[in-house]
Write a protein that holds these residues in place. Sequence first.
Motif, PDB file in Angstrom:
ATOM      1  N   ASP A   1       0.778  -1.139   0.072  1.00 52.63           N
ATOM      2  CA  ASP A   1      -0.071  -0.020   0.058  1.00 52.63           C
ATOM      3  C   ASP A   1       0.829   1.185  -0.068  1.00 52.63           C
ATOM      4  OD1 ASP A   1      -2.263  -1.633   0.116  1.00 52.63           O
ATOM      5  OD2 ASP A   1      -2.462  -1.559   2.190  1.00 52.63           O
ATOM      6  N   ILE A   2       0.418   2.225  -0.725  1.00 55.90           N
ATOM      7  CA  ILE A   2       1.129   3.563  -0.773  1.00 55.90           C
ATOM      8  C   ILE A   2       0.892   4.232   0.615  1.00 55.90           C
ATOM      9  CG2 ILE A   2       1.251   5.855  -1.961  1.00 55.90           C
ATOM     10  CD1 ILE A   2       0.550   4.550  -4.575  1.00 55.90           C
ATOM     11  N   LEU A   3       2.034   4.689   1.042  1.00 51.23           N
ATOM     12  CA  LEU A   3       1.874   5.173   2.501  1.00 51.23           C
ATOM     13  C   LEU A   3       1.934   6.860   2.446  1.00 51.23           C
ATOM     14  CD1 LEU A   3       1.697   4.546   5.750  1.00 51.23           C
ATOM     15  CD2 LEU A   3       4.486   4.764   5.276  1.00 51.23           C
ATOM     16  N   THR A   4       1.151   7.754   2.897  1.00 47.64           N
ATOM     17  CA  THR A   4       1.226   9.013   3.297  1.00 47.64           C
ATOM     18  C   THR A   4       2.392   9.409   4.070  1.00 47.64           C
ATOM     19  OG1 THR A   4      -0.524   9.418   4.479  1.00 47.64           O
ATOM     20  CG2 THR A   4      -0.794   9.936   2.152  1.00 47.64           C
ATOM     21  N   LEU A   5       3.578  10.386   4.049  1.00 47.52           N
ATOM     22  CA  LEU A   5       4.297  10.350   4.950  1.00 47.52           C
ATOM     23  C   LEU A   5       5.032  11.842   5.061  1.00 47.52           C
ATOM     24  CD1 LEU A   5       6.771  10.297   3.033  1.00 47.52           C
ATOM     25  CD2 LEU A   5       6.866   7.976   3.459  1.00 47.52           C
ATOM     26  N   GLY A   6       5.916  11.967   6.062  1.00 45.68           N
ATOM     27  CA  GLY A   6       6.483  13.321   6.395  1.00 45.68           C
ATOM     28  C   GLY A   6       5.729  14.001   7.481  1.00 45.68           C
ATOM     29  N   ALA A   7       6.451  15.230   7.727  1.00 46.79           N
ATOM     30  CA  ALA A   7       5.838  15.933   8.933  1.00 46.79           C
ATOM     31  C   ALA A   7       4.498  16.243   8.665  1.00 46.79           C
ATOM     32  CB  ALA A   7       6.632  17.006   9.143  1.00 46.79           C
ATOM     33  N   ALA A   8       3.937  16.369   7.504  1.00 48.80           N
ATOM     34  CA  ALA A   8       2.639  16.956   7.256  1.00 48.80           C
ATOM     35  C   ALA A   8       1.549  15.666   7.563  1.00 48.80           C
ATOM     36  CB  ALA A   8       2.543  17.115   5.657  1.00 48.80           C
ATOM     37  N   TYR A   9       2.078  14.545   7.516  1.00 54.08           N
ATOM     38  CA  TYR A   9       1.253  13.288   8.030  1.00 54.08           C
ATOM     39  C   TYR A   9       1.391  12.828   9.149  1.00 54.08           C
ATOM     40  CZ  TYR A   9      -0.665  14.053   3.116  1.00 54.08           C
ATOM     41  OH  TYR A   9      -0.936  14.397   1.885  1.00 54.08           O
ATOM     42  N   ILE A  10       2.367  13.226  10.052  1.00 50.50           N
ATOM     43  CA  ILE A  10       2.979  12.494  11.165  1.00 50.50           C
ATOM     44  C   ILE A  10       1.850  12.053  12.061  1.00 50.50           C
ATOM     45  CG2 ILE A  10       3.373  14.685  12.575  1.00 50.50           C
ATOM     46  CD1 ILE A  10       5.773  11.534  11.866  1.00 50.50           C
ATOM     47  N   ASP A  11       0.873  12.999  12.315  1.00 50.30           N
ATOM     48  CA  ASP A  11      -0.197  12.849  13.129  1.00 50.30           C
ATOM     49  C   ASP A  11      -1.011  11.444  12.807  1.00 50.30           C
ATOM     50  OD1 ASP A  11       0.487  14.774  14.631  1.00 50.30           O
ATOM     51  OD2 ASP A  11      -0.969  16.304  13.891  1.00 50.30           O
TER      52      ASP A  11
END
Length: 239
Positions: A75-85
């Motif tokens: 599965d594609i994962l959203t990541l980075g500080a914008a999605y950390i929560d």
Amino acid sequence: MLVDQATRLEQIQCTEALWLGVVETFAKAGLRHAVYLTVGADFDAPFMRSTIPGLYENYPPERDPFLRHSCTSYDILTLGAAYIDSHPYVSETERAFVKRAATAGLNAGLGIPVRLKGFDRFGGFILGNDQDRAGFDADILPRADELRLFCHLMHRRFEDLAAEAAMPLPQEFDTLSPREREIVLLLARGCSRQEAAEICSISVHTVSDYAKTAYRKLGVNNRAQAAALLHAAATGGRG
């Protein structure tokens, strides 16, 4: 279209030149930063290319939290500080790593797992830019499936180049096109034509056509003779 770019990049015969072409393609798609990271089955022998110098300084790449995801999921994962929560399981050490990436310009991103059938190595591409979550959702997420296909094609090419670099090829292989060489190597490794078709995203009939042309150029009649030719090159002609 990214697939058109992939077709062009698949002709490249050098890992570093391929990486530069991949980075340029991502940049044109609005993704300023890219990381390509793969490891062995035991999270060993990392191979990494990154547009962010020093990102993994004092932080071993095999500990990247994305790898924990890619070893079990496609599965594609959203990541980075914008999605950390959205990822409460991320440790404080991993959060610090994510924030360091954000200061370098990777604030929002996608983690796209890649793994080839029959290969132990896994990992993927981390792609991102400095957008906030809303902007990234609007501009990049709609292209996620197209990016996934491109990443898979490029991962396959990186793996092929690594395999070719590790294997001395007979001089006769110089007469083959990149696709013919790829097909012969897959079949010689024991892949069926159906499996080769799936790996290369082409039909079984097309695999057969490539194999027939390649065997004629090599002066052999079948995969067993092609494998024997490869074995002779690898062993210096010793049985």
